[in-house]
Scaffold this motif. Structure first.
Motif, short mmCIF file in Angstrom:
data_model
loop_
_atom_site.label_atom_id
_atom_site.label_comp_id
_atom_site.label_asym_id
_atom_site.label_seq_id
_atom_site.Cartn_x
_atom_site.Cartn_y
_atom_site.Cartn_z
N LEU A 1 1.10 -1.02 0.00
CA LEU A 1 0.32 -0.17 0.15
C LEU A 1 0.93 1.48 0.06
CD1 LEU A 1 -3.21 1.43 0.30
CD2 LEU A 1 -3.16 1.12 2.64
N ASN A 2 0.75 1.65 -0.65
CA ASN A 2 1.37 3.59 -0.90
C ASN A 2 0.48 4.28 -1.04
OD1 ASN A 2 4.34 2.24 -2.90
ND2 ASN A 2 2.45 0.90 -3.02
N VAL A 3 0.74 5.03 -0.28
CA VAL A 3 -0.17 6.19 0.57
C VAL A 3 0.40 7.04 0.05
CG1 VAL A 3 -1.75 7.32 2.07
CG2 VAL A 3 -1.86 4.96 2.01
N PHE A 4 -0.21 9.06 -0.52
CA PHE A 4 -0.16 9.85 -1.10
C PHE A 4 -1.01 10.79 -0.06
CE2 PHE A 4 0.79 7.99 -4.98
CZ PHE A 4 1.99 8.44 -5.11
N THR A 5 0.12 11.77 0.53
CA THR A 5 -1.08 12.84 1.38
C THR A 5 -0.57 14.26 1.24
OG1 THR A 5 0.38 12.67 3.40
CG2 THR A 5 -1.55 10.51 3.45
N GLY A 6 -1.14 15.43 2.10
CA GLY A 6 -0.69 16.61 1.62
C GLY A 6 -1.61 17.67 1.79
N GLN A 7 -1.41 18.99 1.90
CA GLN A 7 -2.51 19.90 1.70
C GLN A 7 -2.82 19.83 0.42
OE1 GLN A 7 -0.91 23.30 2.75
NE2 GLN A 7 -0.30 23.30 4.60
N THR A 8 -4.52 20.61 0.93
CA THR A 8 -5.47 20.71 -0.34
C THR A 8 -4.56 21.84 -1.41
OG1 THR A 8 -7.37 20.34 1.00
CG2 THR A 8 -7.90 21.38 -1.15
N ALA B 1 -1.68 20.92 -3.09
CA ALA B 1 -0.59 20.83 -3.06
C ALA B 1 -0.33 19.54 -4.39
CB ALA B 1 -0.25 19.59 -2.03
N GLY B 2 -1.40 19.10 -5.00
CA GLY B 2 -0.72 18.56 -6.23
C GLY B 2 -1.23 16.88 -5.60
N LYS B 3 -1.96 16.27 -4.57
CA LYS B 3 -1.56 15.46 -4.93
C LYS B 3 -2.38 14.51 -6.46
CE LYS B 3 -4.20 14.84 -1.91
NZ LYS B 3 -4.00 16.83 -1.07
N VAL C 1 -0.15 13.42 -9.05
CA VAL C 1 1.00 12.86 -8.99
C VAL C 1 0.13 11.65 -10.29
CG1 VAL C 1 2.53 11.19 -8.18
CG2 VAL C 1 1.70 13.52 -7.36
N LEU C 2 -1.39 11.31 -9.92
CA LEU C 2 -1.69 10.39 -10.61
C LEU C 2 -2.51 10.58 -12.00
CD1 LEU C 2 -4.09 9.09 -7.43
CD2 LEU C 2 -1.72 8.09 -8.34
N GLY C 3 -2.71 11.70 -12.40
CA GLY C 3 -2.74 12.77 -12.73
C GLY C 3 -1.42 11.75 -14.35
N ALA C 4 -0.53 12.07 -13.94
CA ALA C 4 0.60 12.30 -15.05
C ALA C 4 0.43 10.98 -15.35
CB ALA C 4 2.27 12.73 -13.79
N LEU C 5 -0.13 9.82 -13.83
CA LEU C 5 0.05 8.45 -14.13
C LEU C 5 -0.77 7.82 -15.75
CD1 LEU C 5 1.47 4.70 -14.36
CD2 LEU C 5 -0.63 5.08 -11.96
N GLU C 6 -2.01 8.33 -15.29
CA GLU C 6 -3.04 8.27 -16.64
C GLU C 6 -2.97 9.02 -17.37
OE1 GLU C 6 -7.11 9.70 -13.41
OE2 GLU C 6 -6.04 10.70 -14.95
#
Length: 590
Positions: free
Chosen positions: A24-31, A33-35, A38-43
């Protein structure tokens, strides 16, 4: 497994390399921030979304690359990837995908250094990554894939393959029969024509060499009087007439014999003249016999003329028109070809009978396999739906109901069933197909419930990288722990075995598949379950017009991770109490 993702010059990300771990890889951060970036880049890398408008201001191009390492991929997945990408992919081979986005609007894509198209990549993407939370490209949203999932749960994969094989053979034979049927009239007409032509040629009873012999005989019979007169005159000149050639040659021969006795040098000449005299005598005798044999026979002349007329009609109709000594040979060659064509056309009628017999056999087999599949699927649906509803209840959707809708189809390689997962998320709302759920959070939770149930069934799609976005939308912290537990169990099925009653020994199960999960979350209760915790941080550097926004991706361990969880629970002001609670949350999760 997704091993590494590199992003440069994309929106607020100047340059970032994210190295993932199994589990399990989790991404956190402030609203903000660009979380999601990262997934959009993968898409974007996988051709699932356009991203040319996201190129960082001032940059000529953006680059996204990823390395996939599928150690658990079965051979059929590698074969499907090879077909999708038009290059050999062996089980365990790493896959390097690179996409360049240019400010001009162009883009380029390569896989393991070979060019690829966006369509090829989209096809392969479904075998590499399953992204939940976005509506356009989810494996389980497609009814055809839902049927595959149901078959995996029901254990009907072998029957389905057998049905598909029989279905494919039936379609091929049906096409072959339709081709035969479409040409039935033409084939019958051709057969009748070929048989008539063969009969007409056979009636002529052609023989090799007959035509030139008859033509020569016709010339003789038409010139008997001339032949008799002139041949008789030639015979008389050679032999019968006074002072004939042979008589004079005989006198010369006797004279030379006498001279040769006086001068032997004339012996050779004498022999030559004597030999010539004897040859002319023989020729005159043969010419006399020829004249005696010649007589005018009107009956034979008529017979020869009739036969030549018959042969000429057949030759003109069926010959090749090429002059030759014996034009009948071309007709005889055509007769041989006609025999082959007649046999072939008659054989096609026999093929039609064999096709009908084989199609009847396939129809019976398809009926048996199809009914067996339907029965097994309906039985499996009755046990699958309550298990999924139980998972949904644990995920905060206690009133959600899921059913499997069946429709009868008659032209599918998958059997007689078309299925669709239908969900009622709240009481009073209409039940809708899974693909029509509007809430991204509800959709992600339904997907998580499905995946949790199917995790230990040898799920047939075998997509090992799962991406969950918005899975914690509109839920509280208590439910976050439940979701975190399920995500961990999905990533590591052995984790889910704790506290589970032992399976019945007579229920065969496939080895559970370890999934790699990428999850964006705002809840510390979910983040605590991560095997690898990433924090997305946005910062602003510079002054005035030179200000630049940058986003970085950091891996959190130890105290940094505790601090992030504490901040997620208590806000920017982290206290000793919130840190203690974060440690307790981590300890409970681990």
């Amino acid at each position: 497994m997704l091993r590494e993702l590199h992003i440069s010059q994309l929106a607020v990300i100047e340059d970032a390399t994210v190295t993932f771990e199994p589990g399990l890889n989790v991404f956190t951060g402030q609203t903000g921030a660009g979380k999601s970036l990262v997934l959009g880049a993968l898409e974007a890398l996988l051709g699932l979304r356009k991203a040319v408008d996201l190129i960082r201001p001032g940059a000529d191009e953006a680059r996204i690359s990823a390395v996939f390492d599928p150690p658990e991929s079965p051979p059929e997945v590698s074969a499907a990837l090879s077909e999708a990408l038009d290059q050999p992919i062996e089980p365990g081979d790493e896959i390097l995908i690179t996409r360049k986005l240019f400010a001009s609007g162009r883009s380029s894509l390569s896989v393991n250094g070979r060019p690829a198209t966006a369509a090829m990549m989209r096809h392969a993407a479904g075998l590499l990554v399953d992204i939940h939370g976005q509506h356009d490209h989810q494996f389980l949203l497609k009814p055809s894939n839902q049927l595959a999932v149901l078959d995996a749960y029901a254990g009907t994969a072998d029957d389905r393959r057998a049905f598909a094989d029989a279905f494919a053979e039936r379609r091929r034979l049906t096409d072959e029969r339709e081709t035969l049927d479409a040409s039935t009239t033409l084939r019958r007409q051709q057969l009748e024509l070929y048989e008539f032509q063969a009969q007409e040629i056979d009636a002529a009873e052609l023989q090799p060499g007959e035509f030139p012999e008859l033509r020569a005989r016709e010339r003789v019979l038409g010139s008997v009087q001339k032949l008799q007169g002139e041949a008789a005159a030639a015979h008389a000149a050679l032999y019968d007439a006074e002072g004939s050639v042979t008589e004079r040659l005989q006198a010369i021969t006797h004279l030379l014999i006498d001279l040769a006795e006086l001068d032997p040098a004339l012996g050779e000449v004498t022999d030559q003249v004597r030999t010539a005299t004897l040859s002319l005598q023989e020729a005159s005798f043969e010419l006399g016999r020829y004249v005696d044999r010649l007589e005018h026979d009107p009956a034979e002349a008529a017979e020869v003329a009739d036969r030549l007329n018959q042969l000429n009609r057949v030759i003109q109709k069926y010959g090749d028109g090429v002059p030759g000594d014996d034009p009948a040979l071309a007709v005889l060659d055509l007769r041989t070809k006609l025999a082959d064509q007649i046999d072939d056309l008659r054989g096609q009628s026999e093929d039609r009978d064999r096709l009908d017999q084989r199609l009847d056999e396939l129809d019976r087999r398809l009926a048996t396999l199809g009914e067996s599949l339907t029965l097994a699927r309906r039985k499996a649906a009755k046990t699958l739906t309550p298990r999924i509803e139980k998972q949904l209840a644990e995920l905060g959707m206690a009133e959600a109901k899921l059913t499997v809708a069946f429709d009868r189809v008659d032209d599918s390689a998958a059997g007689f069933d078309a299925v669709e997962f239908v969900v009622q998320t709240n009481p009073g709302q209409d039940a809708r197909p899974l693909r029509q759920i509007a809430s991204g959070g509800e959709l992600s939770r339904v997907m998580l419930a499905l995946k949790s149930v199917l995790a230990d069934t040898g799920d047939s799609q075998r997509v090992s990288v799962l991406v969950f976005d918005e899975v914690d939308a509109n839920i509280g912290g208590r439910l976050g722990s439940v979701i975190g537990t399920k995500l961990r169990a999905l990533a590591k099925p052995t984790f889910a075995e704790r506290g589970r009653p032992p399976r019945k020994p007579n229920r065969p199960t496939a080895p559970p598949l370890n999934h790699q999960i990428l999850c964006i979350t705002h809840l510390p209760q979910i983040a605590a379950y991560a095997d690898r915790h990433f924090r997305i941080v946005k910062s602003v550097a510079g002054r005035g017009q030179s200000k630049q926004t940058r986003t970085t991706v950091d891996v959190l361990t130890g105290d940094a991770r505790v601090a992030e969880l504490a901040e997620m629970m208590a806000g920017a002001k982290v206290t000793a109490t919130s840190r203690r609670q974060a440690k307790e949350l981590l300890a409970a999760a681990q």
